[in-house]
Design a protein around this motif. Structure first.
Motif, short mmCIF file in Angstrom:
data_model
loop_
_atom_site.label_atom_id
_atom_site.label_comp_id
_atom_site.label_asym_id
_atom_site.label_seq_id
_atom_site.Cartn_x
_atom_site.Cartn_y
_atom_site.Cartn_z
N LEU A 445 0.51 -1.39 0.05
CA LEU A 445 -0.12 -0.31 0.34
C LEU A 445 0.76 0.99 -0.18
O LEU A 445 0.38 2.21 -0.69
CB LEU A 445 -1.10 -0.05 1.24
CG LEU A 445 -1.96 -0.83 1.40
CD1 LEU A 445 -2.96 -0.87 2.95
CD2 LEU A 445 -3.15 -1.03 0.41
N ALA A 446 1.33 0.83 1.12
CA ALA A 446 2.72 2.74 0.62
C ALA A 446 3.59 2.64 -0.80
O ALA A 446 3.50 3.78 -1.18
CB ALA A 446 4.11 2.24 1.99
N LEU A 451 4.14 5.64 -5.27
CA LEU A 451 3.78 6.45 -6.89
C LEU A 451 2.98 7.22 -7.65
O LEU A 451 3.12 7.37 -8.64
CB LEU A 451 3.52 4.98 -7.53
CG LEU A 451 4.65 3.71 -6.73
CD1 LEU A 451 4.90 2.43 -8.04
CD2 LEU A 451 5.67 4.62 -8.37
N HIS A 452 1.87 8.01 -6.01
CA HIS A 452 1.05 8.66 -6.37
C HIS A 452 0.41 9.82 -5.65
O HIS A 452 -0.39 9.43 -4.47
CB HIS A 452 -0.69 7.82 -6.75
CG HIS A 452 -0.86 6.76 -7.85
ND1 HIS A 452 -0.59 5.44 -7.32
CD2 HIS A 452 -0.88 6.41 -9.51
CE1 HIS A 452 -0.61 4.99 -8.57
NE2 HIS A 452 -0.50 5.58 -9.46
N GLN A 457 -2.04 10.38 0.75
CA GLN A 457 -2.39 9.41 1.98
C GLN A 457 -1.58 9.65 2.90
O GLN A 457 -0.15 10.33 2.70
CB GLN A 457 -2.82 8.01 0.80
CG GLN A 457 -3.57 7.70 0.03
CD GLN A 457 -3.32 6.07 -0.65
OE1 GLN A 457 -2.34 5.54 -1.24
NE2 GLN A 457 -4.62 6.01 -0.67
N VAL A 458 -2.38 9.49 4.47
CA VAL A 458 -1.34 9.04 5.35
C VAL A 458 -1.53 7.63 6.00
O VAL A 458 -2.93 6.71 6.17
CB VAL A 458 -2.10 10.08 6.06
CG1 VAL A 458 -3.50 10.51 6.44
CG2 VAL A 458 -1.41 10.13 7.19
N LEU A 459 -0.71 7.24 6.71
CA LEU A 459 -0.91 6.28 7.20
C LEU A 459 -1.18 6.26 8.75
O LEU A 459 -0.95 7.39 8.86
CB LEU A 459 0.89 5.45 7.14
CG LEU A 459 1.59 5.08 6.07
CD1 LEU A 459 2.80 4.35 6.14
CD2 LEU A 459 0.63 4.25 4.75
N VAL A 460 -1.90 5.46 9.38
CA VAL A 460 -2.04 5.90 10.50
C VAL A 460 -2.53 4.09 11.50
O VAL A 460 -2.62 3.02 10.67
CB VAL A 460 -4.26 6.29 10.48
CG1 VAL A 460 -4.83 6.58 11.78
CG2 VAL A 460 -4.17 7.39 9.52
N THR A 461 -2.19 4.41 12.88
CA THR A 461 -1.28 2.95 13.69
C THR A 461 -2.09 3.62 14.81
O THR A 461 -2.86 5.28 15.01
CB THR A 461 -0.01 3.05 13.83
OG1 THR A 461 0.22 1.93 14.22
CG2 THR A 461 0.65 4.09 14.21
N ILE A 479 10.76 4.59 1.59
CA ILE A 479 9.71 4.76 0.64
C ILE A 479 9.26 6.44 2.23
O ILE A 479 9.31 6.64 3.15
CB ILE A 479 8.75 3.99 1.69
CG1 ILE A 479 8.26 3.11 0.36
CG2 ILE A 479 6.93 4.41 0.96
CD1 ILE A 479 7.72 1.77 0.98
N ASP A 480 9.09 7.46 0.76
CA ASP A 480 8.11 8.54 2.54
C ASP A 480 7.00 9.05 2.43
O ASP A 480 6.48 9.42 1.82
CB ASP A 480 8.97 9.49 1.81
CG ASP A 480 9.09 10.77 2.39
OD1 ASP A 480 8.70 10.45 3.34
OD2 ASP A 480 9.53 11.96 1.65
N LEU A 481 6.28 8.36 3.37
CA LEU A 481 4.96 8.23 3.17
C LEU A 481 4.62 9.40 5.11
O LEU A 481 6.14 8.50 6.06
CB LEU A 481 4.65 7.86 3.06
CG LEU A 481 2.90 7.38 2.34
CD1 LEU A 481 2.78 8.33 1.81
CD2 LEU A 481 2.38 5.97 2.46
N PRO A 482 4.04 10.43 5.13
CA PRO A 482 3.49 10.30 6.63
C PRO A 482 2.99 8.96 7.12
O PRO A 482 1.98 9.07 6.42
CB PRO A 482 3.04 11.57 6.67
CG PRO A 482 1.98 11.39 4.93
CD PRO A 482 2.89 11.35 4.54
#
Length: 859
Positions: A445-446, A451-452, A457-461, A479-482
């Motif tokens: 998913l990340a 890639l888009h 999108q944001v990751l939530v935990t 991978i650079d994703l918040p």
């Protein structure tokens, strides 16, 4: 819609409206309701104005100049109906210094508690101008609070209301001109109630009329303010977002709601509690997304921004939930699924009465819980140190298997052994690249989100540890994703897409899903996790349907026709044909598991009082963990304030006990002899200078104590000097030793006039005011320093959910960061030696928490 509900409701009895977010909604609704009440009541207020306020000897001030006059006699036989107003400048008072004003001119004069600036015969009057309040209500009061009538009551925090008002701008047209942005704070009159339940104005200072909105600290204040026989039934609109206050005082809330219009706003995540109010005759309504969003809104249009976080969040949440893109990405791990099934059985065995007070059983329970949740959250297989800890935990369970079998039976021992085998199987299963099935799903998913980037999108935990592991995992895979905690999704955040993982606890899941966070949501995890998430969502939808209203009741409630609302949208996941789910949040499987091995928070608090001890009634505040604190009525805890997207910075501030709410963080010094902010301020200022300033600033306190008066008598004498204050405020003045001084210089000068001290000159009282101001500056600097220290030391974890107390070694000693769990509804009598000091239910727990302070220091 909310304002229409407040003003035009035809539904009898109290009302609860469940919204996606309630941040600032009650405050904003109170302001708008007050403006509408002013518009509707203006003519009747004018008719009663002269009779109410123009009595001989009263003080009034002319607007906008605000020069103070003394009311004299009415005009008779001079060809002009009006009133003589006397000048207050000294020389004119010696003669017949007065002027006749016509009745129409008197509407420019506001009743006042001030004595300055003095008026004189040479004064030139400026033309009166309409204020922003006038423009919005389409009236002409010129800011005269005497032309207001208090019909709107807000139960909540004065500071919060003041912050909302300060940051609020509304569009209004001035005399037919183009729309302008109106700042209300300078002209909007608001205040609270005195000991007799009479509303009075706090801001603007010196106004002697009625507040547009009166703030009550809690429901108890409405006994006189709303239920007294002199208060007309149906004359008040009472608004609050304090569900916990209502639940603690349901009987009183019902009485208030039967006599006045009581409207409670509740967050969506509180719908289960709100639903219980129906049993008490409340009308409870949770508007569906299509009822909150305009019919004209389409999926290609974003709701218009208002600048108020709660309202914008409601609009955004309702907009994206109308047609939610909801997907699931489950992953299979047979060994872990087997451990999950076995763990539920272990919980049943270890919950037996014979195991509750057994320390070895408790240790087994904690090991089982930690092993399961640790393994469930792994994204990649851990390093050698963590693997060694895992092996040691498994060995501990096997060593204790015989003990568990002896006391709980062979079935319990067998299940415990099978659980250990299942966890070991999961840990030792070979993984490609060392990545777990959950890690593979998250990586898939990340990478797609990276890639888009336009998807935003944001990751939530659900936990800090999970977030930190995800950050490291994604960084290792470039991978650079918040990645955010569910609690970090603030009202100002809007993410078109959200990917959740490891949100196991029910409360974290509720904070993620309410308010609905994104247009596209993907829930990923192991198959047993995803199954629980589906159940939770079905239970949520079941509750929402139960809180719906039929169109006829909705029309009576809102005074809006059916055509004003949108049309329901079909969604497979929330289809009304799906039967109600009976999954009670109190028996949620993950929450049941998470409680295994934890101390019992709800242990009863025993307070032993010997016959010779002095006691005092106190509020009992429980904290998350094993601590509690008896707080005196005048105690003001130091609260951590979280930064907001509305520009509010993180910091610390003193708050009222009535404003304490579950989840808030407060700071307490070890031992509690001195307020932590005062200790820091004294350190910054220097002991000698601080003591000198404190003595100089305490002149007002010496004056009050010289009279040996009770708060009621002080209230009457101050009122004669032009100052009205709530009885609780006056009691705090008398009993709170940490209070620097009254809130304004006018209060200090009124005390000087009402309680003169022999030998003290005006210069002494001016020095008192200056010392109060300087001390407040030192305390403000101390609060900022303390906040900076805590933020730098703790970072994001400072305001994150916790399961324990946190001890920090500060320059001046140990301070505890505590999360409020509950404030008991009734006060209790406690020894004065315990007041305002941290107490513990378990000394071993306290020692453990205090010992972990050393780890924090070394970090």
């Amino acid at each position: 819609m909310v304002v229409s509900t407040a003003l035009q409701t035809q539904v009898t009895g109290p009302i609860c409206i469940v919204l996606p977010s309630t941040k600032h909604v009650a405050q904003f609704t109170a302001i708008l309701s007050a403006l509408q009440c002013l518009a509707s009541d203006f003519l009747s207020n004018r008719r009663h104005f002269l009779e109410r306020y123009f009595k001989p000897g009263a003080s009034v001030r002319i607007l906008p100049d605000r020069n103070v006059f003394v009311v004299g006699t009415k005009s008779t036989g001079l060809g002009k109906d009006g009133v003589f107003l006397g000048y207050t400048e000294k020389e004119t008072l010696l003669g017949d210094g007065r002027r006749l004003f016509s009745n129409e001119e008197l509407f420019r004069f506001e009743p006042t508690t001030r004595q300055l600036p003095k008026s004189r015969s040479s004064i030139k009057f400026n033309n009166a101008v309409r204020t922003e309040v006038d423009e919005l209500a389409e009236v002409e009061t010129f800011g005269n609070s005497g032309l207001y009538n208090n019909r709107v009551v807000l139960i909540g925090s004065q500071k919060e209301f003041g912050r909302v008002l300060d940051g609020l701008t509304l569009d209004c047209g001035q005399h037919g001109s183009d729309q302008v942005r109106a700042l209300l704070a300078e002209y909007f009159a608001w205040g609270n109630f005195d000991e007799n339940g009479q509303p009075f104005v706090l801001f603007p200072e010196g106004s002697g009329g009625a507040p547009l909105v009166a703030i009550a600290r809690d429901l108890a204040e409405l006994e006189r303010a709303s239920l007294h026989l002199d208060v007309q039934a149906g004359s008040q609109i009472i608004l609050t977002d304090r569900l916990e206050h209502v639940l603690k005082n349901v009987d009183l809330a019902n009485r208030v709601g039967e006599r006045q219009r009581l409207i409670l706003f509740a967050d969506g995540r509180q719908r289960a509690d709100a639903l219980t109010l129906r049993k008490n005759g409340w009308t409870v309504w949770e508007p569906q997304p299509w009822e909150l969003v305009s019919q004209d809104d389409t999926m290609t249009q974003e709701p218009a921004k208002t600048g108020l976080l709660g309202l914008d969040r409601i609009q955004y949440s309702a907009s994206v939930e109308r047609r939610p893109g909801l997907g699931y990405l489950p992953r299979s791990a047979p060994a872990l699924s087997s451990a999950y099934d076995l763990l539920q059985q272990i919980g049943d065995f270890l919950a037996a009465e014979s195991a509750v007070d057994d320390s070895r059983m408790q240790a087994v329970m904690e090991t089982v819980r930690d092993l399961f949740f640790t393994a469930s959250n792994w994204l990649s297989m851990p390093g050698s140190t963590q693997m060694a800890e895992c092996s040691a935990s498994l060995q501990h369970l096997r060593n204790e298997q015989v003990y568990v079998t002896r006391y709980l039976g062979p079935d319990a021992g067998s299940v415990l052994g099978a659980f250990a085998t299942a966890i070991e199987s999961f840990v030792t299963t070979p993984r490609r690249g060392g990545i777990t099935p959950k890690g593979e799903a998250l990586l898939e998913l990340a990478r797609n989100a990276a890639l888009h980037p336009t998807l935003k999108q944001v990751l939530v935990t659900g936990s800090r540890q999970s977030r930190e592991e995800a950050d490291a995992f994604l960084a290792a895979n470039e991978i650079d994703l918040p990645c955010k905690l569910a609690t970090e999704l603030a009202d100002g955040d809007e993410f078109p897409g959200a990917i959740s993982f490891s949100i196991l606890r029910r409360d974290m899941f509720d904070k993620f899903i309410d308010p609905w966070p994104s247009k596209e949501i993907v829930l990923t995890g192991y198959d047993f996790e995803v199954k629980i998430y589906r159940q939770r969502l079905r239970w949520r939808d079941s509750q929402k349907r139960r809180l719906g209203l039929n169109p006829d009741v909705r029309t009576r409630l809102t005074a809006l026709a059916t055509s004003s609302f949108g049309t329901a949208t079909h969604d497979a996941e929330t289809d009304s044909s799906v039967p109600d789910v009976t999954l009670d949040p109190q028996t949620d499987p993950f929450d049941e598991i998470s409680r295994i091995g934890k101390p019992e928070i709800k242990r009863s608090i025993r307070i032993d009082v010997s016959s010779h001890e002095q006691t005092e009634d106190a509020h009992i505040v429980r904290f998350v963990g094993q601590s509690w604190m008896p707080m005196a009525t005048d105690y003001r805890p130091v609260s951590l304030m979280q930064a907001g997207t509305d520009g509010q910075k993180s910091g610390v501030e003193h708050i009222e006990i009535s404003d304490l709410r579950p989840g808030m963080r407060i700071i307490v010094r070890e031992g509690g002899e001195k307020d932590v902010i005062k200790a820091v301020a004294q350190d910054l200022c220097g002991d000698e200078k601080y003591d000198r300033l404190w003595k100089q600033a305490s002149l007002w306190r010496d004056a009050l104590n010289s009279g040996r008066s009770d708060p009621g008598r002080i209230a009457r004498r101050l009122q004669d000097s032009g100052i009205r204050r709530h009885i609780v405020t006056l009691r705090s003045w008398l009993t709170n030793p940490s209070l620097i001084g009254p809130r304004s210089e006018d209060d200090v000068l009124a005390i000087a006039k009402a309680f003169p001290l022999a030998g003290k000159s005006p210069a002494d009282w001016k020095g008192c005011c200056d010392a109060i101001s300087e001390l407040r500056g030192h305390h403000l600097s101390a609060g900022m320093k303390l906040a900076d220290y805590l933020v730098n030391r703790c970072g994001r974890m400072l305001l994150e959910p916790t399961e324990t107390e946190t001890a920090l070694e500060f320059q001046l000693g140990t301070v505890w960061i505590l999360e409020v769990a509950e404030v008991e509804p009734s006060m209790r009598s406690v020894p004065t030696t315990m007041l305002n000091r941290l107490q513990w239910l378990n000394s071993a727990w306290q020692a453990r928490r205090y010992g972990e302070r050393l780890k924090i220091m070394a970090a």
